[in-house]
Motif scaffolding. Sequence first.
Motif, PDB file in Angstrom:
ATOM      1  N   PRO A 187      50.824  31.368  42.346  1.00 13.85           N
ATOM      2  CA  PRO A 187      49.897  31.301  43.472  1.00 13.85           C
ATOM      3  C   PRO A 187      49.692  32.624  44.197  1.00 13.85           C
ATOM      4  O   PRO A 187      48.693  32.798  44.900  1.00 13.85           O
ATOM      5  N   ASP A 188      50.632  33.571  44.029  1.00 11.56           N
ATOM      6  CA  ASP A 188      50.495  34.852  44.715  1.00 11.56           C
ATOM      7  C   ASP A 188      49.793  35.912  43.859  1.00 11.56           C
ATOM      8  O   ASP A 188      49.636  37.057  44.289  1.00 11.56           O
ATOM      9  N   ALA A 189      49.358  35.514  42.662  1.00  8.08           N
ATOM     10  CA  ALA A 189      48.780  36.494  41.747  1.00  8.08           C
ATOM     11  C   ALA A 189      47.399  36.959  42.180  1.00  8.08           C
ATOM     12  O   ALA A 189      46.991  38.085  41.869  1.00  8.08           O
ATOM     13  N   LEU A 190      46.671  36.107  42.889  1.00  9.43           N
ATOM     14  CA  LEU A 190      45.332  36.465  43.356  1.00  9.43           C
ATOM     15  C   LEU A 190      45.183  36.016  44.809  1.00  9.43           C
ATOM     16  O   LEU A 190      45.235  34.819  45.101  1.00  9.43           O
ATOM     17  N   PRO A 191      44.983  36.942  45.743  1.00  8.52           N
ATOM     18  CA  PRO A 191      44.809  36.556  47.148  1.00  8.52           C
ATOM     19  C   PRO A 191      43.397  36.045  47.419  1.00  8.52           C
ATOM     20  O   PRO A 191      42.487  36.204  46.590  1.00  8.52           O
ATOM     21  N   PHE A 192      43.223  35.445  48.574  1.00  8.74           N
ATOM     22  CA  PHE A 192      41.892  35.021  49.014  1.00  8.74           C
ATOM     23  C   PHE A 192      40.981  36.244  49.127  1.00  8.74           C
ATOM     24  O   PHE A 192      41.375  37.309  49.568  1.00  8.74           O
ATOM     25  N   GLY A 193      39.733  36.066  48.700  1.00  4.26           N
ATOM     26  CA  GLY A 193      38.755  37.137  48.796  1.00  4.26           C
ATOM     27  C   GLY A 193      38.488  37.797  47.458  1.00  4.26           C
ATOM     28  O   GLY A 193      38.702  37.200  46.399  1.00  4.26           O
ATOM     29  N   GLY A 197      38.994  45.169  39.703  1.00  4.62           N
ATOM     30  CA  GLY A 197      39.759  45.762  38.619  1.00  4.62           C
ATOM     31  C   GLY A 197      38.878  46.692  37.824  1.00  4.62           C
ATOM     32  O   GLY A 197      37.696  46.888  38.165  1.00  4.62           O
ATOM     33  N   PRO A 198      39.392  47.237  36.763  1.00  3.71           N
ATOM     34  CA  PRO A 198      38.611  48.201  35.978  1.00  3.71           C
ATOM     35  C   PRO A 198      37.395  47.592  35.309  1.00  3.71           C
ATOM     36  O   PRO A 198      36.443  48.312  34.980  1.00  3.71           O
ATOM     37  N   GLY A 199      37.390  46.271  35.128  1.00  7.53           N
ATOM     38  CA  GLY A 199      36.268  45.639  34.441  1.00  7.53           C
ATOM     39  C   GLY A 199      35.366  44.810  35.331  1.00  7.53           C
ATOM     40  O   GLY A 199      34.430  44.161  34.836  1.00  7.53           O
ATOM     41  N   GLY A 200      35.603  44.810  36.639  1.00 10.83           N
ATOM     42  CA  GLY A 200      34.754  44.010  37.519  1.00 10.83           C
ATOM     43  C   GLY A 200      35.531  43.457  38.699  1.00 10.83           C
ATOM     44  O   GLY A 200      36.490  44.080  39.177  1.00 10.83           O
ATOM     45  N   ALA A 201      35.126  42.301  39.183  1.00 11.22           N
ATOM     46  CA  ALA A 201      35.736  41.708  40.370  1.00 11.22           C
ATOM     47  C   ALA A 201      35.908  40.208  40.183  1.00 11.22           C
ATOM     48  O   ALA A 201      35.169  39.570  39.421  1.00 11.22           O
ATOM     49  N   VAL A 202      36.893  39.661  40.887  1.00 13.87           N
ATOM     50  CA  VAL A 202      37.153  38.223  40.888  1.00 13.87           C
ATOM     51  C   VAL A 202      37.222  37.770  42.340  1.00 13.87           C
ATOM     52  O   VAL A 202      37.940  38.365  43.158  1.00 13.87           O
ATOM     53  N   PHE A 203      36.442  36.737  42.668  1.00 12.93           N
ATOM     54  CA  PHE A 203      36.423  36.182  44.022  1.00 12.93           C
ATOM     55  C   PHE A 203      37.216  34.883  44.005  1.00 12.93           C
ATOM     56  O   PHE A 203      36.974  34.008  43.171  1.00 12.93           O
ATOM     57  N   VAL A 204      38.140  34.732  44.933  1.00 14.56           N
ATOM     58  CA  VAL A 204      39.014  33.562  44.978  1.00 14.56           C
ATOM     59  C   VAL A 204      38.893  32.879  46.335  1.00 14.56           C
ATOM     60  O   VAL A 204      38.987  33.532  47.382  1.00 14.56           O
ATOM     61  N   ILE A 205      38.676  31.575  46.295  1.00 15.96           N
ATOM     62  CA  ILE A 205      38.619  30.754  47.507  1.00 15.96           C
ATOM     63  C   ILE A 205      39.720  29.703  47.406  1.00 15.96           C
ATOM     64  O   ILE A 205      39.692  28.858  46.509  1.00 15.96           O
ATOM     65  N   PRO A 206      40.712  29.728  48.284  1.00 16.44           N
ATOM     66  CA  PRO A 206      41.773  28.721  48.217  1.00 16.44           C
ATOM     67  C   PRO A 206      41.265  27.355  48.660  1.00 16.44           C
ATOM     68  O   PRO A 206      40.507  27.241  49.625  1.00 16.44           O
TER      69      PRO A 206
END
Length: 488
Positions: A187-193, A197-206
């Motif tokens: 659960p701590d691998a990806l924070p909210f928001g 990274g080098p290949g783009g972005a990941v958006f995470v909503i808990p």
Amino acid sequence: MTEVLIVGAGPAGLLLAVELRVAGVDTVMVERHAQRPGFCRGFNLNARALDLLARRGLADKFIGEGWQVPHAPFSGLPVTLTLAGAHTDHPYSLGIPQTRVEEILEEHALDLGADIRRGHELRALEQDPESVTATIATGDGEYRVRAAYLVGCDGGRSTVRKQAGIDFPGTEATRFTLLGDVELADPDALPFGVTTGPGGAVFVIPRPGYVRVITSDGRPPADKDAPVTLDLLQTAVDDALGRHVELRAARWLTRFGDAARQAAEYVRGRVILAGDAAHIHPPAGAIGVNVALDDAFNLGWKLAATVRGTAPANLLDSYHAERHTAGAQVLANTRAQVLLGDADDRLAPLTDLLTRVAGHPAGNRAFAETITGLDTRYEMRPATDHPWLGRLAPDLALTTDAGRTSLAELLASGRGLLLDLTGGSAVRESAAGWADRVDIVPATCPDQPDLHAILLRPDGHTAWLRTADHDDADGLHQALRHWHGAAA
């Protein structure tokens, strides 16, 4: 014969059913899905939607279940659009699942007497000058419904729109995004928001028990409707971050693009479109549910008056004129956000310019009002330069003979409202011929000493007003006739 048949039990259809039943219109709704989907498409009601819902006493039902965020969702710029000081009674976005929005609206529509039929799918429609006949399929066969009007609220692939032969011009999707409701092994691998990274972005909503993960689809298939798998989402996330973050237990996986289309006609004869059936656009700004509710609120009172025979000529045409224009602005706004989010270095000067504008309080507020539709202003007759004319009037605190109240409370009946703050009777007497369609209320409003009278449409938009600096008695009759027909 049914007075109005609504196809589709999403936010637009359900709020429209509420509005029609408030006006006493016989309303039948058909929805092809037997049950509401087990996933949630969105989690946001914006300030404009809450202001509109408040005009029927519904906003508090949603506010009590959501969480308030004092800014407007916006994509593409490294800025926060604050709603402080914006022209709204609700200066925040409300976090609430779309599924719960639909449940609350459906409960209210049923309480008001709407006939909602799940597992009933529109197969075909035919219209003549007097009615629309719909063929409806169920698990047990087919039946027909004849209605005075049929409203398609059945999504971007609308059967109603196709059956009515209404064109849907626009642009095809050129970019695709993956969305997954999944669990994180860590659960701590990806924070909210947003995590880049080098290949783009990941958006995470808990979310309770899971997270919503959104990232670019770097390898979209030839068939954009091909199923999304957990492996595909996993690969896209790892490619974006340049590292492995384990995803598991997928609840919902989907792909969406940046296509933008708008129906050429919102009204064709006795067939009407609202919500995604009338327009599709990128999800930037989390505007989808909100613009659908806006369509329904604009349409409801106009369609009810048309069905009842009290509407002036061409009142339904004003639905197309007003909401098609607003829809075009939504398409432009969302497409602009997609472009601003592009990594193209050629856009850097534009991004920098807009970021500096948004950093100024006035520019920030203007951006926020534009993105949320708070700047919506419909054309009124007679036209004046008063800033309230054509816009949703603020929820004034009032005192009437019955005691303390508010403008929103007086609009809850779904009728027009003429508020007389002069202390005399001339305004009320001059509008007496419309008392069967417009509530004429004497009141006091100490917060607005220069406001003498104001006429509001049933949707709360200002149609006419008299102030200390502007006295147009003839304009009141013109506005009453334009929106409510001839005097009785």
